[in-house]
Scaffold this motif. Structure first.
Motif, PDB file in Angstrom:
ATOM      1  N   LEU A   1       6.077   9.536   6.660  1.00 15.63           N
ATOM      2  CA  LEU A   1       5.011   8.730   6.044  1.00 15.63           C
ATOM      3  C   LEU A   1       3.641   9.043   6.657  1.00 15.63           C
ATOM      4  O   LEU A   1       2.674   8.319   6.422  1.00 15.63           O
ATOM      5  CB  LEU A   1       5.322   7.230   6.214  1.00 15.63           C
ATOM      6  CG  LEU A   1       6.584   6.734   5.511  1.00 15.63           C
ATOM      7  CD1 LEU A   1       6.891   5.300   5.917  1.00 15.63           C
ATOM      8  CD2 LEU A   1       6.453   6.862   4.007  1.00 15.63           C
TER       9      LEU A   1
ATOM     10  N   THR B   1       0.831  -1.212   0.000  1.00 20.04           N
ATOM     11  CA  THR B   1       0.000   0.000   0.000  1.00 20.04           C
ATOM     12  C   THR B   1       0.861   1.256   0.000  1.00 20.04           C
ATOM     13  O   THR B   1       0.348   2.358  -0.196  1.00 20.04           O
ATOM     14  CB  THR B   1      -0.957   0.053   1.218  1.00 20.04           C
ATOM     15  OG1 THR B   1      -0.203   0.293   2.419  1.00 20.04           O
ATOM     16  CG2 THR B   1      -1.782  -1.215   1.334  1.00 20.04           C
ATOM     17  N   LEU B   2       2.160   1.078   0.219  1.00 17.18           N
ATOM     18  CA  LEU B   2       3.086   2.207   0.328  1.00 17.18           C
ATOM     19  C   LEU B   2       4.028   2.336  -0.864  1.00 17.18           C
ATOM     20  O   LEU B   2       4.552   3.417  -1.126  1.00 17.18           O
ATOM     21  CB  LEU B   2       3.919   2.074   1.611  1.00 17.18           C
ATOM     22  CG  LEU B   2       3.114   2.092   2.916  1.00 17.18           C
ATOM     23  CD1 LEU B   2       3.947   1.547   4.066  1.00 17.18           C
ATOM     24  CD2 LEU B   2       2.628   3.504   3.205  1.00 17.18           C
TER      25      LEU B   2
ATOM     26  N   THR C   1       0.147   8.798   4.935  1.00 18.52           N
ATOM     27  CA  THR C   1      -0.324   7.520   4.396  1.00 18.52           C
ATOM     28  C   THR C   1      -1.345   6.886   5.340  1.00 18.52           C
ATOM     29  O   THR C   1      -1.272   7.053   6.560  1.00 18.52           O
ATOM     30  CB  THR C   1       0.840   6.525   4.196  1.00 18.52           C
ATOM     31  OG1 THR C   1       1.376   6.168   5.490  1.00 18.52           O
ATOM     32  CG2 THR C   1       1.944   7.118   3.318  1.00 18.52           C
TER      33      THR C   1
END
Length: 193
Positions: free
Chosen positions: A167, A40-41, A170
């Protein structure tokens, strides 16, 4: 065969039927969940391969040289950045804090952004497991671990979340942050400094 597919097969063979500490689920499920989170990253197959391999050296007895020979230098470096020196000659409860401080030091020094992705993927999977265990066992969940003081676990996971703030936009980081808040009963004031 792609590097990710090869890594998945390798990880299944390395972990076998070994149970995971804490919830007793097959260890390979954690590795696969970490890879799914990583996906997903990023679409970087080397990072995804490292996510699925991240516990093979630490928990399955695979040598870093074997990872390097089969998957290349970068994948090996990503895996090794997440690998603790377990100091197997000493009781794990005595070395817990030192091992975690070394892990945090690796994360602080990371120059490859893939390291942050592998860390977040692994630690989010861990927090999901802790959350489920907390729902099932309440405060007794900490008896399943070498470090029985929840404040120490809180320090560790909150420090990781802070180091991974690049991050923060996210969904994975936001879920990680929220689970830390829930499991350790944080308030917004606890994390403001």
């Amino acid at each position: 065969m792609s590097v990710l597919t090869d890594a998945m097969h390798f990880s299944v063979d390395a972990h076998g039927d070994a149970p995971r500490k804490g919830d007793g689920a097959p260890a390979i499920l954690h590795s696969m969940e970490a890879a799914a989170i990583a996906a997903t990253l990023t679409g970087d197959e080397e990072v995804l391969a490292a996510a699925v391999l991240h516990d093979t050296v630490e928990d399955a007895g695979i040598l870093p040289e074997e990872i390097r020979a089969r998957f290349g230098e970068r994948v090996a470096n990503l895996v090794c950045a997440e690998t603790e020196d377990k100091r197997r000659r000493l009781p794990p409860s005595e070395t817990w804090r030192a091992r975690k401080e070394e892990t945090l030091s690796h994360l602080r020094r990371a120059s490859d952004s893939g390291i942050a992705v592998v860390f977040l993927s692994d630690k989010l999977s861990n927090m999901r497991s802790l959350y489920r265990l907390q729902l099932e066992k309440g405060g007794a969940l900490w008896e399943e671990f070498h470090q029985k003081d929840p404040a120490q676990h809180h320090w560790y996971y909150r420090t990781i979340a802070d180091l991974l703030k690049p991050l923060a936009d996210t969904p994975a980081w936001r879920e990680f942050d929220q689970l830390i808040r829930q499991v350790f009963e944080e308030t917004r004031q606890d994390t403001q400094s």
